[in-house]
Structure formats: structure tokens, C-alpha cells
Write an enzyme that holds these catalytic residues in place. Structure first.
Site, PDB file in Angstrom:
ATOM      1  N   THR A 199       3.188 -12.434   4.047  1.00 36.74           N
ATOM      2  CA  THR A 199       2.389 -13.085   3.013  1.00 36.74           C
ATOM      3  C   THR A 199       3.029 -14.431   2.654  1.00 36.74           C
ATOM      4  O   THR A 199       3.989 -14.865   3.299  1.00 36.74           O
ATOM      5  CB  THR A 199       2.186 -12.141   1.808  1.00 36.74           C
ATOM      6  OG1 THR A 199       1.234 -12.727   0.922  1.00 36.74           O
ATOM      7  CG2 THR A 199       3.493 -11.873   1.059  1.00 36.74           C
ATOM      8  N   VAL A 235      -8.887  -3.443  -0.664  1.00 32.91           N
ATOM      9  CA  VAL A 235      -9.609  -4.706  -0.870  1.00 32.91           C
ATOM     10  C   VAL A 235     -10.525  -5.010   0.309  1.00 32.91           C
ATOM     11  O   VAL A 235     -11.689  -5.366   0.136  1.00 32.91           O
ATOM     12  CB  VAL A 235      -8.611  -5.887  -1.059  1.00 32.91           C
ATOM     13  CG1 VAL A 235      -9.343  -7.222  -1.095  1.00 32.91           C
ATOM     14  CG2 VAL A 235      -7.825  -5.706  -2.340  1.00 32.91           C
ATOM     15  N   HIS A 292      -4.428  -2.461  -5.664  1.00 33.28           N
ATOM     16  CA  HIS A 292      -3.736  -1.277  -6.175  1.00 33.28           C
ATOM     17  C   HIS A 292      -4.772  -0.230  -6.561  1.00 33.28           C
ATOM     18  O   HIS A 292      -5.776  -0.551  -7.183  1.00 33.28           O
ATOM     19  CB  HIS A 292      -2.948  -1.623  -7.439  1.00 33.28           C
ATOM     20  CG  HIS A 292      -1.824  -2.578  -7.224  1.00 33.28           C
ATOM     21  ND1 HIS A 292      -0.736  -2.276  -6.460  1.00 33.28           N
ATOM     22  CD2 HIS A 292      -1.612  -3.817  -7.700  1.00 33.28           C
ATOM     23  CE1 HIS A 292       0.096  -3.297  -6.472  1.00 33.28           C
ATOM     24  NE2 HIS A 292      -0.416  -4.259  -7.208  1.00 33.28           N
ATOM     25  N   ILE A 323       3.716  12.564   0.159  1.00 30.01           N
ATOM     26  CA  ILE A 323       4.417  13.649   0.838  1.00 30.01           C
ATOM     27  C   ILE A 323       3.410  14.756   1.192  1.00 30.01           C
ATOM     28  O   ILE A 323       3.533  15.453   2.192  1.00 30.01           O
ATOM     29  CB  ILE A 323       5.607  14.150  -0.029  1.00 30.01           C
ATOM     30  CG1 ILE A 323       6.632  14.877   0.825  1.00 30.01           C
ATOM     31  CG2 ILE A 323       5.196  14.969  -1.221  1.00 30.01           C
ATOM     32  CD1 ILE A 323       7.518  13.997   1.633  1.00 30.01           C
ATOM     33  N   ARG A 363       2.211 -29.473  -4.834  1.00 30.81           N
ATOM     34  CA  ARG A 363       2.045 -29.909  -6.231  1.00 30.81           C
ATOM     35  C   ARG A 363       0.692 -30.553  -6.518  1.00 30.81           C
ATOM     36  O   ARG A 363       0.577 -31.544  -7.240  1.00 30.81           O
ATOM     37  CB  ARG A 363       3.213 -30.817  -6.655  1.00 30.81           C
ATOM     38  CG  ARG A 363       4.446 -29.955  -6.925  1.00 30.81           C
ATOM     39  CD  ARG A 363       5.716 -30.587  -6.533  1.00 30.81           C
ATOM     40  NE  ARG A 363       5.821 -30.627  -5.081  1.00 30.81           N
ATOM     41  CZ  ARG A 363       6.848 -31.166  -4.441  1.00 30.81           C
ATOM     42  NH1 ARG A 363       7.826 -31.707  -5.098  1.00 30.81           N
ATOM     43  NH2 ARG A 363       6.889 -31.144  -3.123  1.00 30.81           N
ATOM     44  N   ASP A 407       0.814  -1.222   0.000  1.00 27.56           N
ATOM     45  CA  ASP A 407       0.000   0.000   0.000  1.00 27.56           C
ATOM     46  C   ASP A 407       0.843   1.265   0.000  1.00 27.56           C
ATOM     47  O   ASP A 407       0.435   2.299   0.539  1.00 27.56           O
ATOM     48  CB  ASP A 407      -0.961   0.028   1.203  1.00 27.56           C
ATOM     49  CG  ASP A 407      -1.806  -1.225   1.284  1.00 27.56           C
ATOM     50  OD1 ASP A 407      -2.178  -1.749   0.223  1.00 27.56           O
ATOM     51  OD2 ASP A 407      -2.079  -1.680   2.415  1.00 27.56           O
ATOM     52  N   THR A 467       2.813  13.683  -4.919  1.00 30.04           N
ATOM     53  CA  THR A 467       2.171  14.705  -4.073  1.00 30.04           C
ATOM     54  C   THR A 467       0.642  14.631  -4.130  1.00 30.04           C
ATOM     55  O   THR A 467      -0.042  15.584  -3.781  1.00 30.04           O
ATOM     56  CB  THR A 467       2.634  16.110  -4.508  1.00 30.04           C
ATOM     57  OG1 THR A 467       2.297  16.264  -5.902  1.00 30.04           O
ATOM     58  CG2 THR A 467       4.123  16.304  -4.321  1.00 30.04           C
ATOM     59  N   LYS A 475       1.839   1.870  -5.009  1.00 29.69           N
ATOM     60  CA  LYS A 475       2.410   1.267  -6.216  1.00 29.69           C
ATOM     61  C   LYS A 475       1.526   1.560  -7.424  1.00 29.69           C
ATOM     62  O   LYS A 475       2.022   1.906  -8.481  1.00 29.69           O
ATOM     63  CB  LYS A 475       2.556  -0.254  -6.037  1.00 29.69           C
ATOM     64  CG  LYS A 475       3.722  -0.619  -5.130  1.00 29.69           C
ATOM     65  CD  LYS A 475       3.931  -2.119  -5.063  1.00 29.69           C
ATOM     66  CE  LYS A 475       2.846  -2.776  -4.248  1.00 29.69           C
ATOM     67  NZ  LYS A 475       2.871  -2.413  -2.827  1.00 29.69           N
ATOM     68  N   GLY A 476       0.198   1.412  -7.232  1.00 39.82           N
ATOM     69  CA  GLY A 476      -0.737   1.615  -8.338  1.00 39.82           C
ATOM     70  C   GLY A 476      -0.500   2.957  -9.013  1.00 39.82           C
ATOM     71  O   GLY A 476      -0.365   3.051 -10.237  1.00 39.82           O
TER      72      GLY A 476
HETATM   73  P1  GTP Z   1      -0.700  -2.791  -2.683  1.00 41.61           P
HETATM   74  O1  GTP Z   1      -0.542  -3.717  -3.800  1.00 41.61           O
HETATM   75  O2  GTP Z   1      -1.831  -3.149  -1.794  1.00 41.61           O
HETATM   76  O3  GTP Z   1       0.543  -2.598  -1.930  1.00 41.61           O
HETATM   77  O4  GTP Z   1      -1.209  -1.353  -3.267  1.00 41.61           O
HETATM   78  P2  GTP Z   1      -0.644   0.059  -3.620  1.00 41.61           P
HETATM   79  O5  GTP Z   1       0.797   0.137  -3.273  1.00 41.61           O
HETATM   80  O6  GTP Z   1      -1.024   0.342  -5.024  1.00 41.61           O
HETATM   81  O7  GTP Z   1      -1.355   1.090  -2.677  1.00 41.61           O
HETATM   82  P3  GTP Z   1      -2.912   1.297  -2.389  1.00 41.61           P
HETATM   83  O8  GTP Z   1      -3.541   1.679  -3.671  1.00 41.61           O
HETATM   84  O9  GTP Z   1      -3.461   0.159  -1.648  1.00 41.61           O
HETATM   85  O10 GTP Z   1      -2.883   2.505  -1.356  1.00 41.61           O
HETATM   86  C1  GTP Z   1      -2.307   3.729  -1.602  1.00 41.61           C
HETATM   87  C2  GTP Z   1      -3.346   4.851  -1.475  1.00 41.61           C
HETATM   88  O11 GTP Z   1      -2.691   6.103  -1.536  1.00 41.61           O
HETATM   89  C3  GTP Z   1      -4.355   4.884  -2.617  1.00 41.61           C
HETATM   90  O12 GTP Z   1      -5.580   5.350  -2.125  1.00 41.61           O
HETATM   91  C4  GTP Z   1      -3.745   5.901  -3.603  1.00 41.61           C
HETATM   92  O13 GTP Z   1      -4.696   6.519  -4.436  1.00 41.61           O
HETATM   93  C5  GTP Z   1      -3.141   6.878  -2.655  1.00 41.61           C
HETATM   94  N1  GTP Z   1      -1.947   7.587  -3.123  1.00 41.61           N
HETATM   95  C6  GTP Z   1      -0.893   7.128  -3.855  1.00 41.61           C
HETATM   96  N2  GTP Z   1       0.057   8.083  -3.957  1.00 41.61           N
HETATM   97  C7  GTP Z   1      -0.412   9.149  -3.256  1.00 41.61           C
HETATM   98  C8  GTP Z   1       0.122  10.443  -2.948  1.00 41.61           C
HETATM   99  O14 GTP Z   1       1.235  10.795  -3.308  1.00 41.61           O
HETATM  100  N3  GTP Z   1      -0.658  11.271  -2.177  1.00 41.61           N
HETATM  101  C9  GTP Z   1      -1.875  10.907  -1.709  1.00 41.61           C
HETATM  102  N4  GTP Z   1      -2.562  11.789  -0.977  1.00 41.61           N
HETATM  103  N5  GTP Z   1      -2.397   9.688  -1.964  1.00 41.61           N
HETATM  104  C10 GTP Z   1      -1.681   8.842  -2.724  1.00 41.61           C
HETATM  105  P1  IMP Z   2      -2.229 -12.748   2.752  1.00 38.94           P
HETATM  106  O1  IMP Z   2      -1.243 -12.264   1.747  1.00 38.94           O
HETATM  107  O2  IMP Z   2      -3.662 -12.514   2.363  1.00 38.94           O
HETATM  108  O3  IMP Z   2      -1.946 -14.161   3.180  1.00 38.94           O
HETATM  109  O4  IMP Z   2      -2.017 -11.862   4.079  1.00 38.94           O
HETATM  110  C1  IMP Z   2      -0.847 -11.955   4.868  1.00 38.94           C
HETATM  111  C2  IMP Z   2      -0.471 -10.575   5.405  1.00 38.94           C
HETATM  112  O5  IMP Z   2      -0.097  -9.743   4.301  1.00 38.94           O
HETATM  113  C3  IMP Z   2      -1.607  -9.837   6.124  1.00 38.94           C
HETATM  114  O6  IMP Z   2      -1.034  -9.039   7.143  1.00 38.94           O
HETATM  115  C4  IMP Z   2      -2.175  -8.916   5.043  1.00 38.94           C
HETATM  116  O7  IMP Z   2      -2.795  -7.787   5.580  1.00 38.94           O
HETATM  117  C5  IMP Z   2      -0.900  -8.553   4.298  1.00 38.94           C
HETATM  118  N1  IMP Z   2      -1.121  -8.178   2.871  1.00 38.94           N
HETATM  119  C6  IMP Z   2      -1.271  -9.013   1.826  1.00 38.94           C
HETATM  120  N2  IMP Z   2      -1.426  -8.324   0.687  1.00 38.94           N
HETATM  121  C7  IMP Z   2      -1.364  -7.025   1.015  1.00 38.94           C
HETATM  122  C8  IMP Z   2      -1.427  -5.808   0.251  1.00 38.94           C
HETATM  123  O8  IMP Z   2      -1.558  -5.790  -0.963  1.00 38.94           O
HETATM  124  N3  IMP Z   2      -1.306  -4.660   0.961  1.00 38.94           N
HETATM  125  C9  IMP Z   2      -1.114  -4.662   2.306  1.00 38.94           C
HETATM  126  N4  IMP Z   2      -1.050  -5.749   3.048  1.00 38.94           N
HETATM  127  C10 IMP Z   2      -1.173  -6.927   2.410  1.00 38.94           C
HETATM  128 MG    MG Z   3      -3.023  -1.844  -1.571  1.00 41.49          MG
END
Ligand code: GTP
Ligand code: IMP
Ligand code: MG
Length: 340
Positions: free
Chosen positions: A194, A253, A43, A285, A141, A13, A325, A16-17
Site C-alpha cells: 500500500t 470492499v 473492516h 481458529i 504538497r 483482513d 473463534t 481487525k474489525g
Molecule cells: P482490513 O482493514 O481490511 O485488514 O480488515 P479486517 O482486519 O477488519 O478484516 P476483514 O473484516 O476484512 O476480514 C475478516 C473476516 O473474518 C470478516 O468477515 C470477519 O467477520 C471475519 N472474522 C473475524 N474474526 C473471525 C473469527 O475468529 N472466525 C471467523 N469465522 N470469522 C472471523
Molecule cells: P491500495 O492500498 O488500494 O493502494 O492497494 C495496494 C495493495 O494493498 C493491494 O494489494 C490491495 O489489495 C492491498 N490492500 C489495501 N488495503 C487493504 C485491506 O484493507 N485489506 C487487504 N488488502 C488491502
Molecule cells: Mg478487510
């Protein structure tokens, strides 16, 4: 020809998205390949006012000229995949999104086992997406591969051949990881992790690229830290403090409230070391320094924010090339021309 891998540096989180969308729209790679665990990821992608939450499709889908591939290391839930093909139909993902023959398939049995196990759902706090039980079956497997599932036939390809051929032809390949360093089965906070390694070398293996072919490893960090689920978190702050600082968050999610903490430089250093980081992307930031919201020139950031960024860069010892930002693609400072 450039082969770039982007991975999460904290507990997932990190944004990355958003950053993947930026790289894939700006650099226009020919192939965007999804690595990582599977549909446990959430994402977020935002562009031109539209918002998408994705679990399996490569986040670079916004670049409609790229081929979108899912590597053999990634677990596929066919229902999630089909849903995303429809959900993203505006971006003509059908016809350019393919998965490897050897992606392992998550079934109802796996999601049920993930939810029914109190060890997984309560002690570890998994996402309930079936990834852990599916990877266990994979190791035993007994799991089916994508090539065994007739309904997936039209989406199947040989990902390693496509990716390596593209590199041979001088094309650009972008590999996106999921989750983050602290969730790695090998290097994270075991057992609160994970079901697989989440580092750059595994991301390369997930899509069938050898380590000698990788040019850039981008490790992404949030300017503070968040974590969902259980497990150690040395720099954690209370929900009240997080709220006061305006940095509370909820999962994409699961909708779960994310635990929040301060940036951990020692953790970031180790994450960069094991990932072999060549550059850092730093997100959110604006949430620590609201005056920096939507700024897209470095010199327009406040002095306080610049000091914060430069301090991290100095101590972690890897150039911070991308500063985010805001959630939208436009809210990005790109310093790659100056720093690489
Ligand atoms: P995972 O695969 O779960 O790790 O996802 P992720 O890394 O893509 O991040 P995720 O989308 O779960 O959470 C990031 C949150 O921050 C989202 O709501 C984005 O829209 C938001 N976001 C990303 N970059 C920025 C930023 O620079 N500023 C702000 N305010 N929000 C951001
Ligand atoms: P699992 O990957 O569903 O087995 O979860 C194992 C651990 O990884 C738990 O703490 C989840 O909250 C964490 N986790 C798995 N995928 C994500 C992700 O995309 N973002 C943040 N936490 C995650
Ligand atoms: Mg995420």
C-alpha cells in the site's frame, strides 16, 4: 491509563474489525483513534446479529461512550465518511466522531487515477479507493487538508491534543491500525504494497502519539493467511486446497476472492519484531478447527487447536492473549489476565 495500538500482522483482513470491537467493548477506552492508510480498508464488525462493513469510522463505534477520532495520517474521502455517519446513525456516531485538521482529502480525481492506471489497478492490484494517488499528492504538497473543506467543518478537531490530554488525565486510548505488515511501504513486499508504512510506530504518529506513551502493541494474525491483490506469498495454497480446507474468503470492499495460504511463522516473527508486539490476537481458529466454533474458554478448545496455538506462541515468542473463534464479539477467548 493505558495506550494500546492494534495493527495487522499479515496482509490485512486479519479480523481487525472484530478484535477492535472486542477490545473497545470490554476495556471501554475513552478515545478510539483510527490510524492507517484510509478508505482502502474494509473492516467487518458483527455484534448481536448485526453486521457492518466500515472503511473509515473507527471499528470501536459499538462502544457508544467513546470519542471516535481519525488521525492526521489517515486519508479521508468525505463521501465515504458521510455515508458511514448515516449508516451507523443507530450508534449515535454524529457528535462524537471527529477527524484531524490535517487529514488529507481524497477526491474523484484520485479514485479515477487509481482505477485508470493499469500499473496500479492491474500490476499492483490496488483497491481503487484513490489512496495511492492521494498520498502521492500529499507528498507533492498539492492535496487539500480537511481544514480546507467547509462541509467538514463540524467534524474537525485537533486529534493529538485530544489524545495526549486524555492520557495526561489517566484515561485509556485505543489506536486502531489498518491493512497489515506485509502491505507496509517500508517493510512489506514492495512494490506490491500500500502507499504508506502500516506498522505500530506509524500508527502512533498517525494520531500524534509519541513512542514513549505507548503501553501495549497488539499484533493480529489470522490462523492461516490471506492476501488480496498481487505480490509474493510464500505459503500460498491453491484455491482448490483452500476450498477443501473450508478457508476460502472474499474481500469486504472489493468482493475480490482472497488468496489463501498457511500460517508463516518466520513472517509472523519479523512482523512482531518490527511492530514491537507485546501480545498477539489470533483469529479464525474455528475455520481451521470447526469443532472450536464459538468456544469461549481455552480449555474447551480441541487438543489439536491448542497444540496449534501453543506451537505458534512458542516459535513466534510473543504471548497469544486473544483467540477468536467466530465473527461475533461473543466468540472470543481472552487470556490477558493470565498472560500479561
Ligand atoms: P482490513 O482493514 O481490511 O485488514 O480488515 P479486517 O482486519 O477488519 O478484516 P476483514 O473484516 O476484512 O476480514 C475478516 C473476516 O473474518 C470478516 O468477515 C470477519 O467477520 C471475519 N472474522 C473475524 N474474526 C473471525 C473469527 O475468529 N472466525 C471467523 N469465522 N470469522 C472471523
Ligand atoms: P491500495 O492500498 O488500494 O493502494 O492497494 C495496494 C495493495 O494493498 C493491494 O494489494 C490491495 O489489495 C492491498 N490492500 C489495501 N488495503 C487493504 C485491506 O484493507 N485489506 C487487504 N488488502 C488491502
Ligand atoms: Mg478487510
Amino acid at each position: 491509563m493505558t495506550c494500546t495500538i492494534l495493527v495487522g500482522g499479515q496482509w490485512g483482513d486479519e479480523g481487525k474489525g472484530k478484535c477492535i470491537t472486542y477490545f473497545c467493548t470490554k476495556d471501554k477506552p475513552d478515545i478510539i483513534a483510527r490510524a492507517g492508510v484510509g478508505p482502502n480498508a474494509g473492516h467487518s464488525v458483527e455484534c448481536d446479529g448485526d453486521k457492518y462493513a466500515l472503511r473509515l469510522t473507527p471499528s470501536g463505534f459499538f462502544n457508544t461512550d467513546a470519542r471516535l477520532l481519525i488521525g492526521a495520517g489517515v486519508l479521508v474521502n468525505p463521501e465515504v465518511f458521510k455515508h458511514e455517519m448515516e449508516y451507523l446513525s443507530k450508534y449515535t456516531v454524529e457528535g462524537r466522531t471527529f477527524m484531524d485538521n490535517n487529514c488529507a482529502i481524497i477526491t474523484e480525481k484520485h479514485t479515477q487515477a487509481d482505477k485508470d492506471s493499469s500499473y496500479l489497478s492491474k500490476k499492483i492490484g490496488t483497491t481503487g479507493s484513490g489512496c495511492g494517488p492521494a498520498n502521492a499528492d500529499r507528498i507533492n504538497r498539492t492535496i487539500d487538508y480537511a481544514k480546507d473543506i467547509p462541509e467538514l467543518e463540524e467534524y474537525i478537531t485537533d486529534v493529538p491534543t485530544e489524545v495526549n490530554k486524555a492520557l495526561d488525565e489517566g484515561k485509556d486510548v485505543f489506536v486502531e491500525g489498518s491493512q497489515g505488515f506485509g502491505l507496509s511501504l517500508y517493510y512489506g513486499t514492495y512494490p506490491f504494497v500500500t502507499s504508506k508504512d502500516t506498522c505500530a510506530s506509524t500508527a502512533a504518529a498517525d494520531v500524534g502519539i509519541g513512542p514513549t506513551r505507548v503501553d501495549q502493541v497488539v499484533v493480529i494474525f489470522k490462523a492461516y493467511v490471506t492476501r488480496v491483490g498481487e505480490g509474493p506469498f510464500p505459503t500460498e495454497i491453491s484455491p482448490e486446497e483452500a476450498e477443501k480446507m473450508g478457508i476460502e474468503e472474499y474481500g469486504v470492499v472489493t468482493g475480490r476472492k482472497r488468496r489463501v495460504g498457511l500460517f508463516d511463522k518466520e513472517f509472523a516473527k519479523r512482523s512482531c519484531m518490527i511492530n514491537g508486539a507485546t501480545q498477539i490476537a489470533l483469529t479464525c481458529i474455528d475455520r481451521l478447527y470447526p469443532e472450536c466454533e464459538k468456544v469461549n474458554k481455552y480449555e474447551d478448545l480441541s487438543q489439536e487447536a491448542r497444540d496449534y496455538i501453543e506451537d505458534i506462541e512458542k516459535d513466534v515468542g510473543v504471548p497469544i492473549t486473544i483467540i477468536s473463534t467466530g465473527p461475533d464479539l461473543a466468540d472470543t477467548i481472552d487470556l490477558r489476565d493470565e498472560k500479561l
